[in-house]
Design a protein around this motif. Structure first.
Motif, mmCIF file in Angstrom:
data_model
loop_
_atom_site.group_PDB
_atom_site.id
_atom_site.type_symbol
_atom_site.label_atom_id
_atom_site.label_comp_id
_atom_site.label_asym_id
_atom_site.label_seq_id
_atom_site.Cartn_x
_atom_site.Cartn_y
_atom_site.Cartn_z
ATOM 1 N N LEU A 178 0.828 -1.206 0.000
ATOM 2 C CA LEU A 178 0.000 0.000 0.000
ATOM 3 C C LEU A 178 0.862 1.255 0.000
ATOM 4 O O LEU A 178 0.528 2.255 -0.652
ATOM 5 N N ILE A 179 1.978 1.192 0.715
ATOM 6 C CA ILE A 179 2.903 2.329 0.709
ATOM 7 C C ILE A 179 3.567 2.458 -0.659
ATOM 8 O O ILE A 179 3.644 3.553 -1.235
ATOM 9 N N ARG A 180 4.027 1.330 -1.194
ATOM 10 C CA ARG A 180 4.713 1.341 -2.483
ATOM 11 C C ARG A 180 3.803 1.820 -3.615
ATOM 12 O O ARG A 180 4.250 2.507 -4.540
ATOM 13 N N ASN A 181 2.518 1.467 -3.514
ATOM 14 C CA ASN A 181 1.553 1.865 -4.551
ATOM 15 C C ASN A 181 1.018 3.279 -4.359
ATOM 16 O O ASN A 181 0.221 3.759 -5.165
ATOM 17 N N THR A 236 2.635 6.162 4.887
ATOM 18 C CA THR A 236 3.453 5.398 5.826
ATOM 19 C C THR A 236 2.548 4.431 6.571
ATOM 20 O O THR A 236 1.325 4.482 6.434
ATOM 21 N N SER A 237 3.149 3.550 7.350
ATOM 22 C CA SER A 237 2.372 2.573 8.104
ATOM 23 C C SER A 237 2.881 2.481 9.538
ATOM 24 O O SER A 237 4.016 2.048 9.770
ATOM 25 N N GLY A 247 0.456 8.188 14.665
ATOM 26 C CA GLY A 247 0.947 9.311 13.889
ATOM 27 C C GLY A 247 0.012 9.612 12.743
ATOM 28 O O GLY A 247 -1.076 9.040 12.626
ATOM 29 N N LEU A 248 0.443 10.549 11.880
ATOM 30 C CA LEU A 248 -0.392 10.980 10.764
ATOM 31 C C LEU A 248 -0.057 10.207 9.500
ATOM 32 O O LEU A 248 1.110 9.960 9.197
ATOM 33 N N VAL A 249 -1.115 9.833 8.776
ATOM 34 C CA VAL A 249 -0.980 9.120 7.512
ATOM 35 C C VAL A 249 -1.756 9.893 6.446
ATOM 36 O O VAL A 249 -2.893 10.322 6.687
ATOM 37 N N THR A 250 -1.154 10.041 5.277
ATOM 38 C CA THR A 250 -1.822 10.711 4.156
ATOM 39 C C THR A 250 -2.176 9.670 3.095
ATOM 40 O O THR A 250 -1.339 8.842 2.730
ATOM 41 N N THR A 251 -3.407 9.702 2.601
ATOM 42 C CA THR A 251 -3.858 8.744 1.594
ATOM 43 C C THR A 251 -3.616 9.300 0.197
ATOM 44 O O THR A 251 -3.248 10.467 0.026
ATOM 45 N N LYS A 252 -3.864 8.478 -0.817
ATOM 46 C CA LYS A 252 -3.681 8.897 -2.209
ATOM 47 C C LYS A 252 -4.617 10.033 -2.586
ATOM 48 O O LYS A 252 -4.369 10.747 -3.541
ATOM 49 N N PHE A 253 -5.723 10.183 -1.830
ATOM 50 C CA PHE A 253 -6.664 11.269 -2.082
ATOM 51 C C PHE A 253 -6.351 12.491 -1.225
ATOM 52 O O PHE A 253 -7.175 13.398 -1.099
ATOM 53 N N GLU A 254 -5.140 12.481 -0.604
ATOM 54 C CA GLU A 254 -4.651 13.594 0.215
ATOM 55 C C GLU A 254 -5.491 13.806 1.471
ATOM 56 O O GLU A 254 -5.524 14.894 2.029
ATOM 57 N N GLU A 291 -5.867 13.313 5.353
ATOM 58 C CA GLU A 291 -4.922 13.147 6.452
ATOM 59 C C GLU A 291 -5.627 12.455 7.616
ATOM 60 O O GLU A 291 -6.671 12.905 8.093
ATOM 61 N N LEU A 292 -5.037 11.349 8.057
ATOM 62 C CA LEU A 292 -5.653 10.525 9.092
ATOM 63 C C LEU A 292 -4.743 10.409 10.302
ATOM 64 O O LEU A 292 -3.512 10.375 10.165
ATOM 65 N N LEU A 293 -5.373 10.314 11.474
ATOM 66 C CA LEU A 293 -4.645 9.993 12.699
ATOM 67 C C LEU A 293 -4.759 8.482 12.915
ATOM 68 O O LEU A 293 -5.851 7.952 13.085
ATOM 69 N N ALA A 294 -3.624 7.801 12.859
ATOM 70 C CA ALA A 294 -3.609 6.342 12.960
ATOM 71 C C ALA A 294 -3.021 5.907 14.296
ATOM 72 O O ALA A 294 -2.023 6.464 14.759
ATOM 73 N N ILE A 295 -3.658 4.912 14.917
ATOM 74 C CA ILE A 295 -3.150 4.318 16.158
ATOM 75 C C ILE A 295 -3.068 2.812 15.935
ATOM 76 O O ILE A 295 -4.082 2.163 15.665
#
Length: 467
Positions: A60-63, A68-69, A83-90, A92-96
């Motif tokens: 998913l990161i490579r594509n 990040t994961s 931490g924060l993760v950004t998706t392909k659609f920009e 921004e998510l808070l991931a735990i």
């Protein structure tokens, strides 16, 4: 691919906090392979659900689906990471990401929840106690003994579909040979549904007495017929109000009752025998059969209108012979159940598990369960080999000794044959050491899991060709 993929609807993971329908949920194994996720996760990162559950977080990161994961970090550091993760659609998510361990400290899986980033500042987890409750709830759901064994890709796919359709109220027809576990799957669907707090009423249509079937299904009022209870009696369909009604072997339901059942499904009402009052009823219907209902409608033995009313959702359960990956895990599950029932500590030896693995199981899971029970009971005897030899069916095969190839003078033959037989014995030994967990055994053998399955299938076919 992950060795254990237990699929269920994530709405049940976190009932103690905010509704999980607002959260993105990933569950992975320790290597980052996805075991399950919810629909919101698939939509947010732009990957179809059927593809998502075949990917690794690194892919998913490579594509470019995620930046990040924290799942991989949590697995590596063996602690909660966020931490924060950004998706392909920009987005921004808070991931735990929370690692979940067994009692021996072995990492079982990782639970990652994501929510839209409330701010640029990532604050520490404010309530670790609540997080413990959440992961504890999740652990209970995943490791619950009533969960279906799904080691094979076929059963994993079925559970994913079952989890999805459990959130609807549409009728479901489960097709499959006798003993494949249709009622177990029906119970699974009920547990995942929003009707899980209500009753699950199972009825075997083939076991209904023809003369009393209507009264059993629809109930009756007092004085409805000679021998009736003075107070009357609620019917089994009415007892399922608010819950799930499971009609096993629905093809055996008499035509006259098929018409009455159709009326109940169409109108949502039921009338007891001897009554003139219609009672409103609300239930989810799951039917099961080992026959072709479509063909029966053409032969005039099953009502077409009822068939088309039922034929909304359907699932076909494959026979056990078509999913040999499930055999060992099912056998070990049944072994644990019967050891507990009889207060024993019996183990399945590699010869027995190999015999199970190579048998065709015409009676499917039900037959396997019975054979494991025979095996456990046999170990109460002083001479279990003689006990099993006296049994009928495939139990006789278990009593045959497992002769080591190199100690058998008769087996000195071509080198290719010797290598194949040694390979089979060696793989059986490694599987036993790994408690027949295919992923772990494949890692130990240094081969891909799919290669291991192909080899086991080849061993099975070779044995059958010599019978």
């Amino acid at each position: 691919m992950p060795q254990n993929s237990i699929c269920f609807m994530p709405q049940e993971v976190d009932k103690s906090a905010n509704p999980t329908k607002e959260k993105i949920i990933f569950v992975t194994d320790k290597k980052g392979y996805l075991l399950l996720s919810n629909t919101k996760a698939a939509l947010t990162i732009g990957v179809p659900m059927e593809q998502l559950l075949h990917l690794n977080m690194r892919e998913l990161i490579r594509n470019g689906n995620i930046s990040t994961s924290y799942t991989l970090q949590a697995a590596q550091n063996r602690r909660i990471e966020q931490g924060l993760v950004t998706t392909k659609f920009e987005a921004e998510l808070l991931a735990i990401s929370t690692p979940v361990f067994d009692n021996k400290g072995e990492l079982l899986y990782l639970l990652t929840t994501c929510v839209p980033n409330p701010s640029r500042n990532v604050t520490p987890i404010s309530n670790p106690g609540l997080k413990n409750v959440q992961t504890g709830t999740f652990r209970g759901l995943v490791l619950a003994p009533e969960n279906i064994v799904a080691e094979s890709s076929a059963m994993k796919s079925i559970l994913r579909i079952a989890s999805t359709i459990s959130q609807t109220d549409s009728p479901i027809v489960l097709y499959g040979e006798s003993g494949t576990g249709k009622e177990v799957l029906a119970q699974y669907i009920h547990r995942q549904s929003n009707r899980s707090a209500k009753a699950f009423i199972a009825i075997n249509c083939a076991a209904l007495s023809e003369s009393l079937a209507e009264a059993e299904l629809f109930g009756y009022d007092k004085g409805a017929f000679t021998g009736a209870h003075a107070q009357g009696k609620i019917g089994l369909i009415e007892a399922a109000d608010g819950g799930t009604l499971f009609l096993d072997e629905i093809a055996e339901l008499p035509l006259v009752l098929q018409a009455k059942l159709l009326r109940v499904l169409e109108a949502g009402e039921i009338r007891r025998v001897g009554s003139c009052i219609n009672r409103t009823i609300d239930f989810r219907l799951i039917a099961a059969t080992n026959k072709n209902l479509k063909q029966m409608t053409e032969e005039g033995t099953f009502r077409k209108d009822l068939f088309y009313r039922l034929n909304v959702l359907s699932l076909l359960l494959p026979p056990l012979r078509e999913r040999p990956e499930d055999v060992a895990m099912l056998a070990l599950k049944f072994l644990k159940d019967f050891n507990s029932k009889y207060n024993l500590s019996t183990n399945l030896d590699s010869n027995t598990l190999s015999t199970f693995q190579h048998y065709d199981w015409p009676g499917n899971v039900r037959e396997l369960r019975n054979e494991v029970e025979k095996y456990v009971i046999a170990n109460i005897q002083d001479n279990s080999t003689q006990f099993l030899a006296a049994m009928s069916g495939m139990a006789k095969q278990i009593s045959q000794p497992n002769c080591d190839y190199m100690n058998s003078q008769e087996n000195y033959g071509p080198l290719k044959q010797a290598m194949r037989q040694f390979e089979e014995q060696y793989i059986d030994s490694v599987l036993k050491v790994c408690n027949f967990q295919m992923g772990k055994a494949a890692d130990r053998l240094g081969i891909c899991r799919t290669v291991l399955y192909r080899k086991m299938k080849a061993f099975s076919e070779a044995k059958r060709s010599h019978l």
